[in-house]
Design a protein around this motif. Structure first.
Motif, PDB file in Angstrom:
ATOM      1  N   ARG A   1       0.748  -1.570   0.318  1.00 34.53           N
ATOM      2  CA  ARG A   1       0.280  -0.561   0.065  1.00 34.53           C
ATOM      3  C   ARG A   1       0.571   1.820  -0.563  1.00 34.53           C
TER       4      ARG A   1
ATOM      5  N   ASP B   1      -0.740   2.857  -5.467  1.00 38.82           N
ATOM      6  CA  ASP B   1      -1.890   2.799  -5.567  1.00 38.82           C
ATOM      7  C   ASP B   1      -1.430   2.132  -7.325  1.00 38.82           C
TER       8      ASP B   1
ATOM      9  N   CYS C   1       2.873   9.875  -3.194  1.00 39.02           N
ATOM     10  CA  CYS C   1       2.819   8.513  -2.604  1.00 39.02           C
ATOM     11  C   CYS C   1       4.062   8.800  -1.380  1.00 39.02           C
TER      12      CYS C   1
ATOM     13  N   ARG D   1       3.633   8.292   2.698  1.00 43.80           N
ATOM     14  CA  ARG D   1       3.717   7.164   3.184  1.00 43.80           C
ATOM     15  C   ARG D   1       4.532   5.821   3.835  1.00 43.80           C
TER      16      ARG D   1
ATOM     17  N   ARG E   1      -5.950  -2.970   6.349  1.00 48.73           N
ATOM     18  CA  ARG E   1      -5.172  -1.997   5.781  1.00 48.73           C
ATOM     19  C   ARG E   1      -6.464  -2.037   4.702  1.00 48.73           C
TER      20      ARG E   1
ATOM     21  N   VAL F   1      -5.557  -7.024  -3.790  1.00 49.26           N
ATOM     22  CA  VAL F   1      -4.704  -5.830  -3.856  1.00 49.26           C
ATOM     23  C   VAL F   1      -4.477  -6.022  -5.317  1.00 49.26           C
TER      24      VAL F   1
END
Length: 276
Positions: free
Chosen positions: A61, A64, A91, A94, A121, A215
């Motif tokens: 994660r 994306d 991103c 993160r 998550r 995912v």
């Protein structure tokens, strides 16, 4: 990148010994750095590392979509391989939320998780209904060995294969680590923009394998070995069709949220009698 290597070996038999050799799967430390920070050291087969890095960023994660991985730099150092990943600007934050230096062996697939609460998550969405028939599942299983070149040579690696609705294998990846093989496959699919109806893996079905399949956006995860309790719960919570203990003569459907593989009347009655 070398995936296998010949090593000397001695064969023992009741009648005596004989010198020989054995092809071994290469296992090497691969350090993953994200935006200049150490994130994980994976013990894995050092092949398909750009695909692995992409899939790993997605399943962790930290990204994306594949386009969020702005750059991947792979090189071999004195102690192992280093994969340096640069994420897109959106991103960047993160990695700072979850980064920590750690060492992972081939049994771990939850890198960068600091506490149990982080197991929950976000998911990209609920999986679609499978379009795959029973015959297609068995067809994919029957052809899997044809896509396991490294395992044929070494007998020591796992495979993850992406299959279409007719059971044709459209992509496959191998690694000494089952999680790494699946990350490589998810990265391969994301980079190529190739969809898959289901994923077939040669390992047991654990929580993290289900998590990665979710995912990956596939409708179904099929494994040749048994599932864990947490894997089944995770699949049921998020609507992933889960099939375990896949063999040439039978498979076990553990979660069928869309009712795609209903029991025939006789099977249903028999199952009801056993449960009663």
């Amino acid at each position: 990148m070398t995936s296998s290597r010949v090593a000397p070996a001695t064969t023992l038999r009741p009648e005596g010994t004989a010198p020989g050799e054995r092809m071994l799967a290469v296992e090497a430390p691969v350090a993953v750095e994200v935006d200049g920070l150490g994130y994980a050291v994976m013990m894995m087969t050092p092949a398909d590392l750009p695909a692995f890095a992409t899939g790993f960023m997605l399943t962790e994660r930290l990204a994306d979509v594949a386009a969020d991985v702005a750059d991947i730099d792979v090189f071999e150092g004195a102690a192992g391989w280093i994969v340096r990943v640069t994420l897109a600007e959106r991103c960047r934050g993160r990695i700072h939320d979850r980064v920590r230096h750690r060492t992972s062996d081939t049994s771990c697939g939850l890198c960068g998780i600091a506490g149990l609460e982080q197991l929950r998550r976000p998911m990209p969405g609920r999986p679609p209904a499978p379009r795959t028939t029973r015959d297609a599942l068995f067809a994919a299983l029957a052809s899997l060995r044809d896509h396991q070149a490294l395992n044929r040579a070494t007998g020591a690696v796992h495979a993850a294969a992406a299959c279409d609705a007719d059971g044709r294998i459209v992509a496959a990846c191998e690694d000494v680590g089952r999680h790494n093989a699946l990350d490589k496959l998810i990265g391969t699919l994301a980079l190529a923009g190739t969809p898959a109806d289901f994923i077939l893996v040669t390992s047991r079905l654990s929580f993290e394998m289900v998590d990665k399949a979710l995912v990956g956006g596939v409708a179904m995860l099929v494994g040749v070995s048994a599932p864990t309790t947490l894997a089944v719960e995770h699949a049921r919570e998020h609507g992933l069709t889960l099939v375990a203990l896949a063999r040439s003569d039978a498979m076990l459907v553990m979660d069928d949220p869309h009712g795609c593989y209903p029991l025939a009347a006789a099977e249903r009655d028999s199952a009801h009698q056993r449960s009663g």
